[in-house]
Design a protein around this motif. Structure first.
Motif, PDB file in Angstrom:
ATOM      1  N   VAL B  31       0.769  -1.083   0.086  1.00  0.00           N
ATOM      2  CA  VAL B  31      -0.076  -0.178   0.057  1.00  0.00           C
ATOM      3  C   VAL B  31       0.687   1.318  -0.131  1.00  0.00           C
ATOM      4  N   TYR B  33       0.243   5.638  -0.055  1.00  0.00           N
ATOM      5  CA  TYR B  33      -0.411   6.762   0.262  1.00  0.00           C
ATOM      6  C   TYR B  33       0.161   8.047  -0.107  1.00  0.00           C
ATOM      7  N   LEU B  45      -5.431  12.602   3.975  1.00  0.00           N
ATOM      8  CA  LEU B  45      -5.121  11.447   2.877  1.00  0.00           C
ATOM      9  C   LEU B  45      -5.906  12.115   1.414  1.00  0.00           C
ATOM     10  N   HIS B  48      -4.651   6.671  -2.093  1.00  0.00           N
ATOM     11  CA  HIS B  48      -3.825   5.471  -1.717  1.00  0.00           C
ATOM     12  C   HIS B  48      -4.106   4.325  -2.868  1.00  0.00           C
ATOM     13  N   TYR B  50      -3.527   0.252  -3.221  1.00  0.00           N
ATOM     14  CA  TYR B  50      -3.515  -1.148  -2.713  1.00  0.00           C
ATOM     15  C   TYR B  50      -2.887  -2.120  -4.005  1.00  0.00           C
ATOM     16  N   GLU B  57      -9.881   9.513  -2.245  1.00  0.00           N
ATOM     17  CA  GLU B  57     -10.966  10.076  -1.216  1.00  0.00           C
ATOM     18  C   GLU B  57     -11.840  10.997  -2.046  1.00  0.00           C
ATOM     19  N   TYR B 100      -1.496  -2.264   9.152  1.00  0.00           N
ATOM     20  CA  TYR B 100      -1.661  -0.962   8.554  1.00  0.00           C
ATOM     21  C   TYR B 100      -0.883   0.160   9.424  1.00  0.00           C
ATOM     22  N   GLU B 101      -0.029  -0.248  10.001  1.00  0.00           N
ATOM     23  CA  GLU B 101       0.967   0.705  10.503  1.00  0.00           C
ATOM     24  C   GLU B 101       1.603   1.349   9.391  1.00  0.00           C
ATOM     25  N   GLN B 102       1.866   2.689   9.330  1.00  0.00           N
ATOM     26  CA  GLN B 102       2.338   3.417   8.168  1.00  0.00           C
ATOM     27  C   GLN B 102       3.740   3.952   8.487  1.00  0.00           C
ATOM     28  N   TYR B 103       4.523   4.031   7.193  1.00  0.00           N
ATOM     29  CA  TYR B 103       5.744   4.527   7.255  1.00  0.00           C
ATOM     30  C   TYR B 103       5.703   5.640   6.284  1.00  0.00           C
TER      31      TYR B 103
END
Lengths: 112, 113
Positions: B31, B33, B45, B48, B50, B57, B100-103
Motif C-alpha cells: 500500500v 499513500y 489523505l 492510496h 493497494y 478520497e 496497517y501501521e504506516q511508514y
C-alpha cells in the motif's frame, strides 16, 4: 464513523518534567492504536502502537496503554528532553480499510 | 536501511504549471499513500494504492492525480497548481493485509508562486 480526539496544544514543559498527552477515540470494532511523532520539517515517524485492549506500547521512554473501558490511549513520558519537542499525532486503524484516522496533533515544546 | 524516499524535498512551481512529486520505497509494501499537510494540521489523505488498485478520497480535487507504475514507485501529479495547493506532501507505505501501521517519507514542501 471513526474519530480521534487529542488535547489541544501547545503543551509547554520544562526539561525533565512529566508528560501526558491525552487521546480518546470512537471506533467500530476493535481498533489498533498508534502514536506518531513529527519533528519540524520532517515526515511522521511511528513512535509506538498497541493492537488490543490493555496492551502497552513503549519506545524511547514514551508509553501508552490501550484502555478499552475509557476508549483512551494517552501518551506519557516520565522525563522529557528538549529533543522531544515535536508534534504528536494519535491515530487508529480498524476493520479492513487501508487507512488511518488521525487526531489533530498536539505540539510539545520543551524548554531548558 | 529500508525506507520511503521522496524527491525533491523542496519544489517550487508557478501557478497553473503542472508539477510531479515522486515517492519510492524499499520496504516492498503493498500500500502506498499520498497525504497533503498544511501548517499545524493533521495530514489529509488524498488517495492510496493497494497494489494496483487506486482508491481516491471523496473530497480530493480532480486537480490531483496519481500513478503507480510498479511496487516501488508512486507519483503525485498536480495538473494546475493553485496558491492553495502550497503544502507539505507526504508519501507513506504500509504492508496491508492485517498490518496497517504506516511508514512515512520525509515529505516534499511545495511552494506555488
Amino acid at each position: 464513523g471513526n474519530s480521534v480526539t487529542q488535547m489541544e496544544g501547545p503543551v509547554t514543559l520544562s526539561e525533565e518534567a512529566f508528560l501526558t498527552i491525552n487521546c480518546t477515540y470512537t471506533a467500530t470494532g476493535y481498533p489498533s492504536l498508534f502514536w506518531y511523532v513529527q519533528y519540524p520539517g520532517e515526515g511522521l515517524q511511528l513512535l509506538l502502537k498497541a493492537t488490543k485492549a490493555d496492551d502497552k506500547g513503549s519506545n524511547k521512554g514514551f508509553e501508552a496503554t490501550y484502555r478499552k473501558e475509557t476508549t483512551s490511549f494517552h501518551l506519557e513520558k516520565g522525563s522529557v528532553q528538549v529533543s522531544d519537542s515535536a508534534v504528536y499525532f494519535c491515530a487508529l486503524h480498524t476493520g479492513t480499510a487501508s487507512k488511518l484516522t488521525f487526531g489533530t496533533g498536539t505540539r510539545l515544546q520543551v524548554t531548558l | 536501511d529500508a525506507m520511503v524516499i521522496q524527491n525533491p524535498r523542496y519544489q517550487v512551481t508557478q501557478f497553473g504549471k503542472p508539477v510531479t512529486l515522486s515517492c519510492s520505497q524499499t520496504l516492498n509494501h503493498n500500500v502506498m499513500y499520498w497525504y497533503q499537510q498544511k501548517s499545524s494540521q493533521a495530514p489529509k489523505l488524498l488517495f492510496h494504492y493497494y497494489d494496483k488498485d487506486f482508491n481516491n478520497e471523496a473530497d480530493t480535487p480532480d486537480n490531483f492525480q496519481s500513478r503507480r507504475p510498479n511496487t516501488s514507485f508512486c507519483f503525485l501529479d498536480i495538473r494546475s497548481p493553485g496558491l492553495g495547493d502550497a503544502a507539505m506532501y507526504l508519501c507513506a507505505t504500509s504492508r496491508g493485509g492485517t498490518s496497517y501501521e504506516q511508514y512515512f517519507g520525509p515529505g516534499t514542501r511545495l511552494t506555488v508562486t
